[in-house]
Scaffold this motif. Structure first.
Motif, PDB file in Angstrom:
ATOM      1  N   ASP A 237       0.840  -1.195   0.000  1.00 23.63           N
ATOM      2  CA  ASP A 237       0.000   0.000   0.000  1.00 23.63           C
ATOM      3  C   ASP A 237       0.875   1.245   0.000  1.00 23.63           C
ATOM      4  OD1 ASP A 237      -1.823   2.004   0.358  1.00 23.63           O
ATOM      5  OD2 ASP A 237      -2.781   1.149   2.114  1.00 23.63           O
ATOM      6  N   LEU A 238       0.786   2.018  -1.053  1.00 26.49           N
ATOM      7  CA  LEU A 238       1.577   3.247  -1.148  1.00 26.49           C
ATOM      8  C   LEU A 238       0.757   4.479  -0.792  1.00 26.49           C
ATOM      9  CD1 LEU A 238       3.622   2.560  -4.420  1.00 26.49           C
ATOM     10  CD2 LEU A 238       4.259   2.114  -2.044  1.00 26.49           C
ATOM     11  N   MET A 239      -0.429   4.278  -0.226  1.00 28.53           N
ATOM     12  CA  MET A 239      -1.283   5.398   0.160  1.00 28.53           C
ATOM     13  C   MET A 239      -1.161   5.717   1.645  1.00 28.53           C
ATOM     14  SD  MET A 239      -2.642   6.381  -2.619  1.00 28.53           S
ATOM     15  CE  MET A 239      -3.917   7.471  -2.003  1.00 28.53           C
ATOM     16  N   GLY A 240      -0.417   4.896   2.375  1.00 30.12           N
ATOM     17  CA  GLY A 240      -0.255   5.168   3.790  1.00 30.12           C
ATOM     18  C   GLY A 240      -1.419   4.717   4.645  1.00 30.12           C
ATOM     19  N   ARG A 241      -2.173   3.705   4.213  1.00 29.48           N
ATOM     20  CA  ARG A 241      -3.286   3.203   5.019  1.00 29.48           C
ATOM     21  C   ARG A 241      -2.753   2.237   6.074  1.00 29.48           C
ATOM     22  NH1 ARG A 241      -6.222   3.568  -0.033  1.00 29.48           N
ATOM     23  NH2 ARG A 241      -5.387   1.535  -0.655  1.00 29.48           N
ATOM     24  N   VAL A 242      -2.985   2.585   7.308  1.00 32.96           N
ATOM     25  CA  VAL A 242      -2.453   1.811   8.424  1.00 32.96           C
ATOM     26  C   VAL A 242      -3.455   0.749   8.846  1.00 32.96           C
ATOM     27  CG1 VAL A 242      -1.730   1.943  10.839  1.00 32.96           C
ATOM     28  CG2 VAL A 242      -1.022   3.723   9.241  1.00 32.96           C
ATOM     29  N   LEU A 243      -2.953  -0.456   9.089  1.00 28.59           N
ATOM     30  CA  LEU A 243      -3.779  -1.543   9.611  1.00 28.59           C
ATOM     31  C   LEU A 243      -4.020  -1.293  11.098  1.00 28.59           C
ATOM     32  CD1 LEU A 243      -2.045  -4.560   7.838  1.00 28.59           C
ATOM     33  CD2 LEU A 243      -4.198  -3.449   7.204  1.00 28.59           C
ATOM     34  N   ASN A 244      -5.262  -1.090  11.439  1.00 31.53           N
ATOM     35  CA  ASN A 244      -5.603  -0.641  12.781  1.00 31.53           C
ATOM     36  C   ASN A 244      -5.291  -1.677  13.866  1.00 31.53           C
ATOM     37  OD1 ASN A 244      -7.429   1.696  14.123  1.00 31.53           O
ATOM     38  ND2 ASN A 244      -7.846  -0.231  15.148  1.00 31.53           N
ATOM     39  N   ASP A 245      -5.883  -2.853  13.773  1.00 30.03           N
ATOM     40  CA  ASP A 245      -5.826  -3.797  14.895  1.00 30.03           C
ATOM     41  C   ASP A 245      -4.427  -4.365  15.154  1.00 30.03           C
ATOM     42  OD1 ASP A 245      -8.446  -3.135  14.863  1.00 30.03           O
ATOM     43  OD2 ASP A 245      -9.230  -5.164  14.642  1.00 30.03           O
ATOM     44  N   PRO A 246      -3.654  -4.721  14.118  1.00 31.47           N
ATOM     45  CA  PRO A 246      -2.271  -5.146  14.395  1.00 31.47           C
ATOM     46  C   PRO A 246      -1.438  -4.039  15.042  1.00 31.47           C
ATOM     47  CG  PRO A 246      -2.937  -5.845  12.207  1.00 31.47           C
ATOM     48  CD  PRO A 246      -4.001  -4.917  12.693  1.00 31.47           C
ATOM     49  N   THR A 247      -1.741  -2.776  14.691  1.00 33.31           N
ATOM     50  CA  THR A 247      -1.009  -1.657  15.282  1.00 33.31           C
ATOM     51  C   THR A 247      -1.282  -1.544  16.772  1.00 33.31           C
ATOM     52  OG1 THR A 247      -0.996  -0.431  13.198  1.00 33.31           O
ATOM     53  CG2 THR A 247      -0.693   0.850  15.202  1.00 33.31           C
ATOM     54  N   LEU A 248      -2.491  -1.907  17.204  1.00 32.71           N
ATOM     55  CA  LEU A 248      -2.826  -1.841  18.628  1.00 32.71           C
ATOM     56  C   LEU A 248      -1.886  -2.702  19.462  1.00 32.71           C
ATOM     57  CD1 LEU A 248      -6.742  -1.952  18.570  1.00 32.71           C
ATOM     58  CD2 LEU A 248      -5.235   0.053  18.599  1.00 32.71           C
ATOM     59  N   GLU A 249      -1.489  -3.840  18.918  1.00 29.34           N
ATOM     60  CA  GLU A 249      -0.590  -4.715  19.660  1.00 29.34           C
ATOM     61  C   GLU A 249       0.780  -4.062  19.847  1.00 29.34           C
ATOM     62  OE1 GLU A 249      -1.492  -7.566  21.186  1.00 29.34           O
ATOM     63  OE2 GLU A 249      -3.473  -6.880  20.544  1.00 29.34           O
ATOM     64  N   LEU A 250       1.248  -3.351  18.830  1.00 25.60           N
ATOM     65  CA  LEU A 250       2.523  -2.640  18.969  1.00 25.60           C
ATOM     66  C   LEU A 250       2.406  -1.507  19.983  1.00 25.60           C
ATOM     67  CD1 LEU A 250       3.953  -2.321  15.337  1.00 25.60           C
ATOM     68  CD2 LEU A 250       4.646  -3.897  17.152  1.00 25.60           C
ATOM     69  N   LEU A 251       1.301  -0.796  19.965  1.00 29.22           N
ATOM     70  CA  LEU A 251       1.106   0.296  20.916  1.00 29.22           C
ATOM     71  C   LEU A 251       1.041  -0.228  22.346  1.00 29.22           C
ATOM     72  CD1 LEU A 251      -1.532   2.453  18.988  1.00 29.22           C
ATOM     73  CD2 LEU A 251       0.887   2.994  19.370  1.00 29.22           C
ATOM     74  N   LYS A 252       0.397  -1.376  22.516  1.00 31.55           N
ATOM     75  CA  LYS A 252       0.322  -1.989  23.840  1.00 31.55           C
ATOM     76  C   LYS A 252       1.729  -2.340  24.340  1.00 31.55           C
ATOM     77  CE  LYS A 252      -2.851  -5.129  24.252  1.00 31.55           C
ATOM     78  NZ  LYS A 252      -3.566  -6.442  24.235  1.00 31.55           N
ATOM     79  N   LYS A 253       2.537  -2.954  23.492  1.00 31.61           N
ATOM     80  CA  LYS A 253       3.913  -3.304  23.865  1.00 31.61           C
ATOM     81  C   LYS A 253       4.720  -2.055  24.193  1.00 31.61           C
ATOM     82  CE  LYS A 253       6.102  -6.210  21.210  1.00 31.61           C
ATOM     83  NZ  LYS A 253       6.581  -6.899  19.984  1.00 31.61           N
ATOM     84  N   THR A 254       4.519  -0.996  23.416  1.00 30.29           N
ATOM     85  CA  THR A 254       5.258   0.252  23.639  1.00 30.29           C
ATOM     86  C   THR A 254       4.900   0.857  24.983  1.00 30.29           C
ATOM     87  OG1 THR A 254       5.340   0.680  21.254  1.00 30.29           O
ATOM     88  CG2 THR A 254       5.697   2.554  22.709  1.00 30.29           C
TER      89      THR A 254
END
Length: 329
Positions: free
Chosen positions: A136-153
């Motif tokens: 994806d070259l439009m910068g659309r972020v996958l929401n739910d997988p990102t939540l796991e990274l934010l939780k770890k952070t």
């Protein structure tokens, strides 16, 4: 007999003006942003933000001591890692730059509150705030997988000694994910200051220089809010409150005072306003050219945020404002 009502009667004397003043700006309202980078004895001025620096951890500690001595109660830390990758490893690794800076500040100035920005854009190789859909070259972020990274952070930041977690990625459900992660790791007493109404703003330009966080392609409009929308901000804050936010933030501040007011009226939670980099840079540029009185403009602007309903103000002017306020007392 005309006029019967003369409001100027209450403006005749400085002390009388102080007595009837409706809003009071104090150093207790201020939060100072700092940018942590690897290395030692690093103090690199951000070209688009005069007076703001990228600082190594030792310099961050020096700055934190000065901030505390000025009576400012809190800082917020942003990090620029040595290496970036698609997993945003530097954000959630126990030895990440923000984690190192947090631990060092809490060891040196334990009474100073350390707020940490919990986002991924400074740490990803593509500059977006989470996982991207493959190809994806439009910068659309996958929401739910990102939540796991934010939780770890957030957990890594709490382990390092952070007093307040401030998630800023505008992912759906990010407050709930972080709250569950913190609680599960034994950090149920750490509050969340949610960037609840964060707009896709042109005012962030200088910050992107300071944090080295410009997207490599696309933009952030698929996850940050449309500047034309006001009611949407109320939906966002309602969701964040339901998910367990302890404080709410509106970002930017200057062009969004109506949003600050609406958020304050709609919630009983403390409201923070982020006086962002572009707002700061415009004032500094005008002041350096002798076009405005910097002290008066800054204090008037910060007081305006208070009048709009802000309880807390994140601002790069914080140190100067603290000095000016001290001279007024």
């Amino acid at each position: 007999m005309f006029p019967t009502h003369r409001p100027r009667r209450l403006r005749q004397h400085p002390q009388l003006r102080r007595m009837v003043r409706e809003n009071l700006l104090t150093t207790s309202d201020l939060i100072y942003p700092l940018f942590a980078v690897p290395g030692e004895s690093v103090a690199k001025e951000v070209s688009s933000m005069p007076g703001v620096y990228q600082l190594s951890v030792d310099k961050i500690v020096e700055e934190a001591k000065e901030v505390y001595d000025l009576g400012i109660p809190a800082i917020i830390l942003f990090g620029i890692p040595e290496n970036k990758d698609i997993e945003a490893t530097g954000a959630w690794h126990d030895c990440g730059i923000v984690q190192k800076a947090t631990a060092a500040v809490k060891a040196a100035v334990p009474e100073l509150l350390v707020i940490v920005d919990t986002c991924l854009c400074e740490y990803t190789s593509h500059g977006h705030c989470g996982y991207l859909e493959v190809g994806d070259l439009m910068g659309r972020v996958l929401n739910d997988p990102t939540l796991e990274l934010l939780k770890k952070t957030a957990i890594a930041q709490a382990k390092a000694g952070a007093d307040i977690i401030a998630p800023s990625g505008m992912m759906d459900g990010f407050v709930q994910a972080i709250r569950s992660g913190l609680d599960g790791a034994g950090f149920e007493d750490i509050p969340i200051l949610s960037y609840a109404a964060k707009y896709a703003s042109a005012y962030y330009g200088p910050f992107r220089d300071a944090a080295d966080s410009s997207p490599q392609f696309g933009d952030r409009r698929t996850y940050q809010m449309d500047p034309a929308n006001g009611r949407e901000a109320l939906t966002e804050i309602e969701l964040d409150i339901q998910e367990g936010a302890d404080m709410l933030m509106v970002k930017p501040a200057l062009a969004y005072m109506d949003i600050i007011w609406r958020v304050k009226q709609a919630s009983n939670l403390p409201v923070a306003a982020y006086n962002v980099s572009g707002e700061y840079a415009m004032v500094k540029a005008a002041a350096l050219n002798g076009w405005i009185d910097e002290e008066r403009v800054v204090l008037e602007t910060l007081t305006g945020f208070k009048r709009a309903g802000a309880d807390l103000i994140l601002t790069y002017h914080a140190k100067d404002a603290a000095r000016w306020l001290a001279n007024q007392s």
